[in-house]
Structure formats: C-alpha cells, structure tokens
Design a protein around this motif. Structure first.
Motif, PDB file in Angstrom:
ATOM      1  N   UNK A  89       7.275  32.933  25.679  1.00  0.00           N
ATOM      2  CA  UNK A  89       6.863  31.568  25.988  1.00  0.00           C
ATOM      3  C   UNK A  89       5.421  31.260  25.624  1.00  0.00           C
ATOM      4  N   UNK A  90       4.687  32.275  25.210  1.00  0.00           N
ATOM      5  CA  UNK A  90       3.293  32.068  24.824  1.00  0.00           C
ATOM      6  C   UNK A  90       2.379  31.835  26.008  1.00  0.00           C
ATOM      7  N   UNK A  91       2.845  32.146  27.225  1.00  0.00           N
ATOM      8  CA  UNK A  91       2.017  31.877  28.408  1.00  0.00           C
ATOM      9  C   UNK A  91       1.264  33.113  28.884  1.00  0.00           C
ATOM     10  N   UNK A  92       1.315  34.182  28.115  1.00  0.00           N
ATOM     11  CA  UNK A  92       0.604  35.401  28.509  1.00  0.00           C
ATOM     12  C   UNK A  92      -0.891  35.152  28.452  1.00  0.00           C
ATOM     13  N   UNK A  93      -1.601  35.532  29.502  1.00  0.00           N
ATOM     14  CA  UNK A  93      -3.027  35.226  29.611  1.00  0.00           C
ATOM     15  C   UNK A  93      -3.888  35.965  28.580  1.00  0.00           C
ATOM     16  N   UNK A  94      -3.373  37.020  27.950  1.00  0.00           N
ATOM     17  CA  UNK A  94      -4.152  37.741  26.935  1.00  0.00           C
ATOM     18  C   UNK A  94      -3.919  37.212  25.526  1.00  0.00           C
ATOM     19  N   UNK A  95      -3.054  36.228  25.392  1.00  0.00           N
ATOM     20  CA  UNK A  95      -2.819  35.650  24.077  1.00  0.00           C
ATOM     21  C   UNK A  95      -1.520  36.103  23.455  1.00  0.00           C
ATOM     22  N   UNK A  96      -1.459  36.047  22.142  1.00  0.00           N
ATOM     23  CA  UNK A  96      -0.245  36.339  21.379  1.00  0.00           C
ATOM     24  C   UNK A  96      -0.002  37.844  21.341  1.00  0.00           C
ATOM     25  N   UNK A  97       0.871  38.320  22.200  1.00  0.00           N
ATOM     26  CA  UNK A  97       1.156  39.751  22.335  1.00  0.00           C
ATOM     27  C   UNK A  97       1.724  40.309  21.030  1.00  0.00           C
ATOM     28  N   UNK A  98       2.659  39.607  20.426  1.00  0.00           N
ATOM     29  CA  UNK A  98       3.294  40.114  19.212  1.00  0.00           C
ATOM     30  C   UNK A  98       2.307  40.182  18.045  1.00  0.00           C
ATOM     31  N   UNK A 127       2.879  50.629  22.265  1.00  0.00           N
ATOM     32  CA  UNK A 127       1.810  50.894  23.237  1.00  0.00           C
ATOM     33  C   UNK A 127       0.924  49.670  23.446  1.00  0.00           C
ATOM     34  N   UNK A 128       0.719  48.908  22.397  1.00  0.00           N
ATOM     35  CA  UNK A 128      -0.097  47.695  22.502  1.00  0.00           C
ATOM     36  C   UNK A 128       0.610  46.646  23.353  1.00  0.00           C
ATOM     37  N   UNK A 129       1.923  46.518  23.173  1.00  0.00           N
ATOM     38  CA  UNK A 129       2.672  45.605  24.042  1.00  0.00           C
ATOM     39  C   UNK A 129       2.522  46.050  25.486  1.00  0.00           C
ATOM     40  N   UNK A 130       2.675  47.351  25.721  1.00  0.00           N
ATOM     41  CA  UNK A 130       2.512  47.875  27.080  1.00  0.00           C
ATOM     42  C   UNK A 130       1.116  47.546  27.606  1.00  0.00           C
ATOM     43  N   UNK A 131       0.102  47.822  26.822  1.00  0.00           N
ATOM     44  CA  UNK A 131      -1.281  47.587  27.257  1.00  0.00           C
ATOM     45  C   UNK A 131      -1.514  46.124  27.618  1.00  0.00           C
ATOM     46  N   UNK A 132      -1.024  45.236  26.792  1.00  0.00           N
ATOM     47  CA  UNK A 132      -1.257  43.815  27.040  1.00  0.00           C
ATOM     48  C   UNK A 132      -0.470  43.293  28.236  1.00  0.00           C
ATOM     49  N   UNK A 133       0.629  43.963  28.584  1.00  0.00           N
ATOM     50  CA  UNK A 133       1.514  43.460  29.648  1.00  0.00           C
ATOM     51  C   UNK A 133       1.485  44.294  30.921  1.00  0.00           C
ATOM     52  N   UNK A 134       0.675  45.333  30.962  1.00  0.00           N
ATOM     53  CA  UNK A 134       0.704  46.224  32.131  1.00  0.00           C
ATOM     54  C   UNK A 134       0.257  45.538  33.413  1.00  0.00           C
ATOM     55  N   UNK A 135      -0.526  44.481  33.316  1.00  0.00           N
ATOM     56  CA  UNK A 135      -0.900  43.739  34.524  1.00  0.00           C
ATOM     57  C   UNK A 135       0.314  43.019  35.117  1.00  0.00           C
ATOM     58  N   UNK A 136       1.270  42.684  34.268  1.00  0.00           N
ATOM     59  CA  UNK A 136       2.500  42.029  34.721  1.00  0.00           C
ATOM     60  C   UNK A 136       3.528  43.034  35.215  1.00  0.00           C
ATOM     61  N   UNK A 137       3.554  44.192  34.553  1.00  0.00           N
ATOM     62  CA  UNK A 137       4.602  45.175  34.844  1.00  0.00           C
ATOM     63  C   UNK A 137       4.150  46.555  34.384  1.00  0.00           C
ATOM     64  N   UNK A 138       4.108  47.492  35.308  1.00  0.00           N
ATOM     65  CA  UNK A 138       3.670  48.836  34.970  1.00  0.00           C
ATOM     66  C   UNK A 138       4.809  49.789  34.626  1.00  0.00           C
TER      67      UNK A 138
END
Length: 167
Positions: A47-56, A125-136
């Motif tokens: 949805x593009x709503x991730x606070x760190x920007x464009x994860x992909x 790993x980058x996807x994990x890093x960018x999203x770990x605040x949402x889900x560990x």
C-alpha cells in the motif's frame, strides 16, 4: 566418480581456486528466496504506507549491490565483472509472502551462482530490516539456486516445484 573440493589444497587448507587458464564463457545464474510475513505487514508494503518508504525499491537496490560485493562477503569468491544483475520482488498475498528472485550474468572464467544467491539473501534481509518494527517473526526461507548456465561443469536446473501452492 568422486567430486573433489576445489577450495582445498593438497594439505586441506582453504585457498582461492586458480582460474587463470580457464577460458572466458558466457555465464548466468538465477536464484530465489521467500520471506513470509503477516498479511498486515505485506499490506503496508504494497500500500506504500510503510514509514521507511518504498521497501521493494530499497530491497532491489540492496540485492544488486550485494551481488556486486559478493567477493567481499564470501571469502573464496573471485571478484567478478558482472554485466547484468536483476532482482525482482513478487508479492504473493494469497500466501502472505514475497518471492525474491535474481538473475546474474557475465562473460568470465568463473560462475555467478554465489552472486545470484547473495542478491536474493540480502534483498530478503533488507525487507526484514525495513519491516522488523512491524513484525519480528518474519521468516526468510527456501534460498536456492534455480539455474546455472555456462562453464566447464555445464548447465544446472533445479527441480521445478510449484512454490505458489506451498505455504
């Protein structure tokens, strides 16, 4: 026929394989990995709503950079002049995951399998890093070589498994 480890010398010590006498051939490798996550995490990415920007976009760039730096990360890999690195990210919402795929190419004396595998690993790993605040508890899995073409050892194609049907 017994296969010998090429990265060990006669005394059993690790060494970088001498490829000086090998001919230059076109070589290509493809790899994949999966990262499983909650539906809500994937929805934020898509949805593009991730606070760190464009994860992909960030993961794609990280994967490309990783392929280029493989020799710095894997001790006995040769530094390669890659001519193509492609990283694709395929969301699979029905399975709450992302498939990460890579393609690496060059004309050289040694293969690009490790570069392809490093690309998918670091992109995941980058996807994990960018999203770990949402889900560990995201899970990176099924990192594998899909295909390798060129070189003395010939072509390799992994057994095809319809990953879209597994969970």
């Amino acid at each position: 026929m017994t296969q010998e480890f090429t990265h060990l010398d006669a005394a059993g010590h690790a060494h970088m394989v001498d490829v000086t006498a090998k001919g230059v051939t076109e070589r290509e490798a493809r790899a994949e990995a999966y990262i499983d996550m909650d539906a809500s995490t994937l929805a934020q990415i898509l949805g593009g709503s991730h606070h760190k920007g464009d994860v992909f976009a960030t993961a794609r760039i990280a994967g490309i950079q990783a392929a280029k730096k493989t020799a710095d990360l894997i001790p006995l890999c040769h530094p390669l002049m890659l001519t193509k690195v492609e990283v694709t990210l395929e969301p699979q919402p029905a399975h709450n995951r992302v498939r990460v795929a890579s393609l690496c190419k060059l004309a050289g004396k040694t293969g690009v399998e490790m570069e392809a595998l490093t690309a998918v690993s670091v992109a995941a790993l980058t996807i994990y890093d960018m999203c770990k605040a949402l889900q560990k508890d995201m899970v990176i899995s099924r990192i594998r070589l899909l295909e390798k073409r060129g070189g003395k050892s010939g072509d390799f194609y992994a057994d095809t498994v319809d990953e879209s049907s597994s969970s």
